[in-house]
Design an enzyme around this catalytic site. Structure first.
Site, short mmCIF file in Angstrom:
data_model
loop_
_atom_site.label_atom_id
_atom_site.label_comp_id
_atom_site.label_asym_id
_atom_site.label_seq_id
_atom_site.Cartn_x
_atom_site.Cartn_y
_atom_site.Cartn_z
N SER A 1 7.33 0.92 13.65
CA SER A 1 6.04 1.35 13.96
C SER A 1 5.01 0.28 14.28
O SER A 1 3.87 0.11 13.64
CB SER A 1 5.41 2.34 12.87
N ARG B 1 11.36 0.17 4.21
CA ARG B 1 10.46 1.49 4.78
C ARG B 1 10.89 2.45 3.91
O ARG B 1 12.03 2.94 4.28
CB ARG B 1 10.61 1.61 6.06
N ARG C 1 -5.99 9.20 13.22
CA ARG C 1 -5.98 10.44 12.37
C ARG C 1 -7.35 10.80 11.98
O ARG C 1 -8.42 10.17 12.62
CB ARG C 1 -5.27 9.63 10.92
N ASP D 1 5.03 4.12 3.57
CA ASP D 1 4.95 5.24 4.41
C ASP D 1 5.19 6.71 3.44
O ASP D 1 6.52 6.46 2.52
CB ASP D 1 5.96 5.31 5.70
N SER E 1 -2.56 1.02 10.40
CA SER E 1 -2.14 0.38 11.57
C SER E 1 -2.91 0.47 12.87
O SER E 1 -4.06 1.29 12.60
CB SER E 1 -0.63 1.03 12.19
N THR E 2 -2.92 -0.26 13.86
CA THR E 2 -3.74 -0.02 14.92
C THR E 2 -3.92 1.21 15.57
O THR E 2 -4.71 1.69 16.20
CB THR E 2 -3.41 -0.96 15.96
N ASN F 1 2.95 9.04 2.15
CA ASN F 1 2.16 9.62 1.37
C ASN F 1 1.63 10.99 1.80
O ASN F 1 1.50 11.79 0.83
CB ASN F 1 0.63 8.58 1.61
N ASN G 1 -3.54 3.95 13.60
CA ASN G 1 -3.87 4.97 12.53
C ASN G 1 -5.14 5.66 12.75
O ASN G 1 -5.64 6.56 12.00
CB ASN G 1 -3.60 4.65 11.08
N HIS H 1 -2.52 9.25 -0.45
CA HIS H 1 -3.06 7.97 -0.24
C HIS H 1 -3.28 7.36 -1.51
O HIS H 1 -3.19 6.18 -1.98
CB HIS H 1 -4.08 7.89 0.40
N TRP I 1 4.06 13.58 0.82
CA TRP I 1 4.28 13.61 -0.88
C TRP I 1 3.23 14.83 -1.01
O TRP I 1 3.50 15.50 -1.96
CB TRP I 1 3.89 12.27 -1.39
C1 IPE Z 1 3.35 3.20 9.85
O1 IPE Z 1 3.22 4.35 9.46
C2 IPE Z 1 1.85 2.64 9.47
C3 IPE Z 1 1.56 2.35 8.12
C4 IPE Z 1 2.48 2.80 7.01
C5 IPE Z 1 0.47 1.80 7.69
P1 IPE Z 1 2.99 5.66 10.30
O2 IPE Z 1 2.98 7.09 9.50
O3 IPE Z 1 1.91 5.38 10.88
O4 IPE Z 1 4.15 5.60 11.43
P2 IPE Z 1 4.55 6.56 12.37
O5 IPE Z 1 3.63 7.37 13.05
O6 IPE Z 1 5.40 7.69 11.56
O7 IPE Z 1 5.52 6.01 13.27
C1 IPE Z 2 1.58 5.88 5.08
O1 IPE Z 2 1.59 7.28 4.65
C2 IPE Z 2 0.10 5.68 4.80
C3 IPE Z 2 -0.55 5.22 6.43
C4 IPE Z 2 -0.05 5.17 7.34
C5 IPE Z 2 -2.10 4.74 6.39
P1 IPE Z 2 1.60 8.52 5.83
O2 IPE Z 2 0.08 8.95 5.77
O3 IPE Z 2 1.90 7.96 7.20
O4 IPE Z 2 2.41 9.81 5.18
P2 IPE Z 2 3.29 10.72 6.19
O5 IPE Z 2 4.32 9.69 7.09
O6 IPE Z 2 2.47 11.40 6.98
O7 IPE Z 2 4.07 11.41 4.95
MG MG Z 3 3.84 7.98 8.16
#
Ligand code: IPE
Ligand code: IPE
Ligand code: MG
Length: 248
Positions: A202, A194, A80, A29, A74-75, A31, A77, A46, A34
């Site tokens: 999550s 994490r 997005r 988590d 995740s299920t 990305n 995600n 990513h 960043w």
């Molecule tokens: C958890 O991160 C899922 C993955 C890293 C694949 P999320 O960024 O989706 O989680 P939330 O929305 O902050 O809980």
């Molecule tokens: C984790 O990074 C990757 C995935 C959930 C696919 P995020 O994309 O959730 O990064 P933040 O949480 O928005 O910084």
């Molecule tokens: Mg995230």
């Protein structure tokens, strides 16, 4: 002796490599944040996160961690933007292509855990190929969770159990359910890391982390280094795992 040993570990900042966790799970988590900090599109975060994953997979293999399980998609995600989902799927494809090419160099078994049904036919084909060809390397295993949700996994396992045991009477045991989880046959994670500053699961490995040690860090995943991994391992080694019992 105990004190000396503890001091020595802390001074060097290195874990005791003779008593590592067998199974480490990581929620990849941070990305997006960043990238945002640098004025870049989320997909750039990513891409760097995927590099960090390669580095950590190699490091874990080298120090002797048997199982590394990462949460990549995740299920939830799918909510997005399509462009971001596509970018993540493309990175997964790139990773699998490279993994098949470098199989003999890496010597790591790769599994993809989750509901693969909605993935593209090309991705499904690549997953099947990578899993099959890498299965000859049982010493170190990397699990990548894609379209994975802990609740969905538990429901899926229960459904599979009853489909294969029609007319089953009596209660469903933990062993019954374990056998139908995506992680069937694997030890449960000893340590869950994490990065990214959030202190929640999550929907990751909800069943399997019942007794995992949890480690949260503000470091964003693309910035995560082997030193961060060492810090997590040192923290793990200072924990007192009781599993509901009392200390001997
Ligand atoms: C958890 O991160 C899922 C993955 C890293 C694949 P999320 O960024 O989706 O989680 P939330 O929305 O902050 O809980
Ligand atoms: C984790 O990074 C990757 C995935 C959930 C696919 P995020 O994309 O959730 O990064 P933040 O949480 O928005 O910084
Ligand atoms: Mg995230």
């Amino acid at each position: 002796m105990g004190l000396f040993k503890k001091k020595r570990i802390n001074e060097a900042g290195k874990p005791d490599f003779s008593r590592l966790p067998r199974h480490v799970a990581i929620i990849l988590d941070g990305n997006g944040r960043w990238a945002k900090k640098r004025g870049l599109p989320r997909k750039a975060g990513h891409a760097v996160g995927a590099e960090t994953f390669r580095t950590m997979a190699t490091y874990c293999r080298d120090i002797g961690i048997e199982y590394l399980t990462v949460y990549a998609f995740s299920t939830e995600n799918w909510k997005r933007p399509q462009q971001e989902v596509d970018a993540i799927m493309k990175l997964l494809e790139d990773f699998l292509r490279e993994a098949v090419r470098d199989l003999e160099k890496n010597r790591v078994r790769i599994r993809i855990l989750g509901d693969l049904e909605p993935l593209s036919p090309e991705l499904k084909r690549m997953i099947a190929r990578t899993e099959e060809e890498s299965s000859v390397y049982p010493d170190a295993q990397v699990n990548i969770c894609v379209n994975y949700g802990g609740r969905a996994e538990i429901l899926h396992a229960a459904e599979c159990f009853y489909r294969e045991h029609p007319g089953h009477e009596g209660s469903l045991s933990e062993e019954d359910l374990n056998a139908y989880l995506y992680t069937a046959g694997m030890p449960e994670p000893d340590l869950l890391i994490r990065p990214g500053g959030e202190c929640r699961l999550s929907n990751f490995l909800m069943w399997q982390t019942a007794y995992s040690e949890l480690y949260f860090t503000d470091t964003l995943w693309p910035d995560f280094t082997t030193d961060d991994m060492d810090r997590a391992l040192v923290a793990f080694q200072s924990r007192d795992r009781r599993f509901g019992g009392v200390k001997a």
